[in-house]
Write an enzyme that holds these catalytic residues in place. Structure first.
Site, short mmCIF file in Angstrom:
data_model
loop_
_atom_site.label_atom_id
_atom_site.label_comp_id
_atom_site.label_asym_id
_atom_site.label_seq_id
_atom_site.Cartn_x
_atom_site.Cartn_y
_atom_site.Cartn_z
N GLU A 278 61.07 50.29 164.24
CA GLU A 278 60.92 49.34 165.34
C GLU A 278 60.24 49.97 166.55
O GLU A 278 59.62 49.29 167.35
CB GLU A 278 62.31 48.79 165.74
CG GLU A 278 62.30 47.30 165.93
CD GLU A 278 63.69 46.72 166.19
OE1 GLU A 278 64.66 47.47 166.34
OE2 GLU A 278 63.77 45.48 166.25
N HIS A 299 65.50 59.89 139.80
CA HIS A 299 65.30 59.30 138.48
C HIS A 299 64.62 57.93 138.58
O HIS A 299 64.56 57.19 137.60
CB HIS A 299 66.64 59.20 137.76
CG HIS A 299 67.31 60.54 137.65
ND1 HIS A 299 67.10 61.39 136.59
CD2 HIS A 299 68.12 61.20 138.52
CE1 HIS A 299 67.78 62.51 136.80
NE2 HIS A 299 68.40 62.42 137.97
N LYS A 413 61.14 35.07 164.15
CA LYS A 413 62.26 34.43 164.88
C LYS A 413 61.86 33.03 165.33
O LYS A 413 62.65 32.09 165.23
CB LYS A 413 62.64 35.27 166.10
CG LYS A 413 63.63 36.36 165.79
CD LYS A 413 64.19 36.94 167.08
CE LYS A 413 65.12 38.10 166.80
NZ LYS A 413 65.49 38.83 167.99
O1 PA5 Z 1 66.49 47.94 169.08
C1 PA5 Z 1 66.64 46.77 169.39
O2 PA5 Z 1 66.56 46.36 170.56
C2 PA5 Z 1 66.97 45.72 168.36
O3 PA5 Z 1 67.00 46.26 167.09
C3 PA5 Z 1 68.31 45.09 168.65
O4 PA5 Z 1 69.30 46.09 168.66
C4 PA5 Z 1 68.69 44.04 167.61
O5 PA5 Z 1 67.65 43.12 167.47
C5 PA5 Z 1 69.95 43.31 168.05
O6 PA5 Z 1 69.74 42.67 169.28
P1 PA5 Z 1 70.92 41.93 170.03
O7 PA5 Z 1 71.94 42.95 170.41
O8 PA5 Z 1 70.29 41.29 171.25
O9 PA5 Z 1 71.50 40.93 169.09
#
Ligand code: PA5
Length: 424
Positions: A278, A299, A413
């Site tokens: 990310e 394997h 989303k």
């Molecule tokens: O690193 C990030 O910001 C994301 O991976 C969030 O942690 C994830 O999308 C969860 O978001 P939220 O806590 O708003 O549900």
């Protein structure tokens, strides 16, 4: 505390290449510590004490103790940066306290899995910890409603409220809900992005609930921070690892495989995967972060790694010293099963022999590095979190992308919200 072993380099990227790259970017580390160009608002994690200092730890312990007195099961509701780090520690270290377990929700939309979770709560005294940075994400939002309704149906509104703790952003709908319903609201660190929260209350609270020594975890992270702040660039393993990844990408490789011979680190791999995926996968750039559980996947994936498209660099995560439960000697056998060469050999040594053979074989066709931790315990897990977060930040800066945003997550989303009829 965390070491980078570059013995397996040579193919495509060498130790000398890392030295050259370090020399070409003499001020990278300095500008990272200073938070430029991308970090200014998001560097709360860089100083461990900012969100895990003595006062904050005391507050976390007090809250965890309050929940532990009344309950035996904490449902951690969260996804991505909101649950990966706590889960990584719990799977790596095992439950320190069998009377206080943590189970997970908010990371799936599977009806079957959620049903099984509800069933597993029967007969238990349950508390909820809902982590949601902005409380708009579908998985935690829907799970929180399901579990809140479950708890209220069991205990009534007032008693349920005493067992519900949330971690969110001030001013969010989650804060309003907590204030309306009498739930405990705690603040999600505003200057730390989701995937950089490993060393904050977001993860330390569930870990303290489960009896993990969070003071030792934070101590390890703090020690790693001072070590990495002190070391000159050429001796800084987190910075060298960032340069290695950058060089691998520039030499045309597209995948980094994080492999470990310790299955207990599989969930740690998921944390690492989210952190790098990310933070770096944007603007058509970044190595795809993949994980391998050896020796089992030798394997399956092993064939591809050795003999496939050679698009990979491989990073091994290795534990140097065995813990008390890491020995198991294979007895000799009076049956001729073809394995007499293993008579009296410890599985710890068999596993290590397998690792060294695989490293040698893979290093003949792709760049391999080893990140070595002393032992698998709280202190080293804390150090490992800090090491990788700093590396990821430096690596993204070398790549020229913002390590702290995630614009690509929005595309699906919007379509999903449209399909489910959500009004913006
Ligand atoms: O690193 C990030 O910001 C994301 O991976 C969030 O942690 C994830 O999308 C969860 O978001 P939220 O806590 O708003 O549900």
């Amino acid at each position: 505390m965390i070491r980078l072993n570059e013995e397996g380099l040579g193919c495509k990227v060498s130790t000398q290449d890392i030295e050259r790259s370090l020399a070409q970017h003499p001020s990278l580390m300095e500008s990272c510590w200073a938070g430029t160009p991308h970090g200014t608002d998001w560097l709360g994690w860089l100083s461990v004490d900012q969100w895990a200092g003595p006062q904050e730890l005391a507050r976390i312990h007090a809250l965890a103790d309050r929940l532990r007195k009344k309950t035996d099961t904490l449902v951690l509701i969260g996804v991505g940066g909101s649950n990966n780090a706590a889960r990584a520690v719990l799977s790596a270290l095992g439950l320190a306290d069998p009377c206080h377990r943590v189970v997970y929700a908010g990371n799936t939309l599977s009806a079957w899995t959620l049903r099984k979770l509800l069933e597993s709560l029967e007969g238990h005294e349950v508390a909820l910890f809902c982590v949601a940075k902005n409380f708009r994400t579908l998985e935690p939002g829907s799970s929180f409603r399901l579990l809140r309704q479950h708890l209220v149906s069991q205990l009534g509104k007032r008693a349920a409220a005493e067992r519900i703790v949330c971690n969110g952003t001030p001013g969010s709908d989650l804060e309003r809900l907590c204030s309306d319903e009498g739930y405990t609201f705690t603040t999600f660190p505003p200057n730390v992005g989701g995937r950089y929260t490993a060393l904050t209350a977001t993860h330390l609270l569930p870990l303290a609930y489960a009896g993990i020594d969070i003071d030792a975890l934070v101590k390890g992270a703090r020690a790693e921070e001072s070590e990495l702040r002190r070391l000159p660039d050429h001796a800084n393993p987190a910075l060298r690892y960032a340069h290695l990844r950058s060089l691998a990408g520039r030499s045309g490789l597209t995948i980094e495989l994080l492999a470990s011979f310790e299955p207990r680190l599989a969930d740690f791999g998921l944390w690492w995967q989210q952190l790098f995926g990310e933070s770096e996968g944007k603007q058509g750039r970044g190595l795809f972060p993949a994980c391998a559980r050896y020796s089992e996947e030798l394997h399956s994936l092993g064939q591809y790694v050795q003999d496939g498209t050679h698009q990979l660099m491989e990073t091994f995560l290795d534990i140097a010293e065995p813990g008390p439960d890491d020995h198991l000697v294979l007895g000799s056998s009076d049956v001729a099963d073809g394995f007499a060469y293993l008579d009296g050999v410890d599985f710890w040594d068999i596993n290590k022999a397998s690792f060294h053979a695989v490293l040698k074989a893979h290093a003949s066709v792709l760049p391999c590095a080893t990140i070595e931790i002393g032992r698998l315990d709280e202190q080293h897990m804390g150090a490992l979190f800090y090491f990788f977060m700093l590396s990821c930040y430096c690596s993204a800066e070398l790549l020229g992308v913002d390590p702290f945003d995630q614009p690509g997550v929005e595309a699906y989303k919007q379509l999903m919200h449209h399909a489910l009829g959500r009004v913006e």
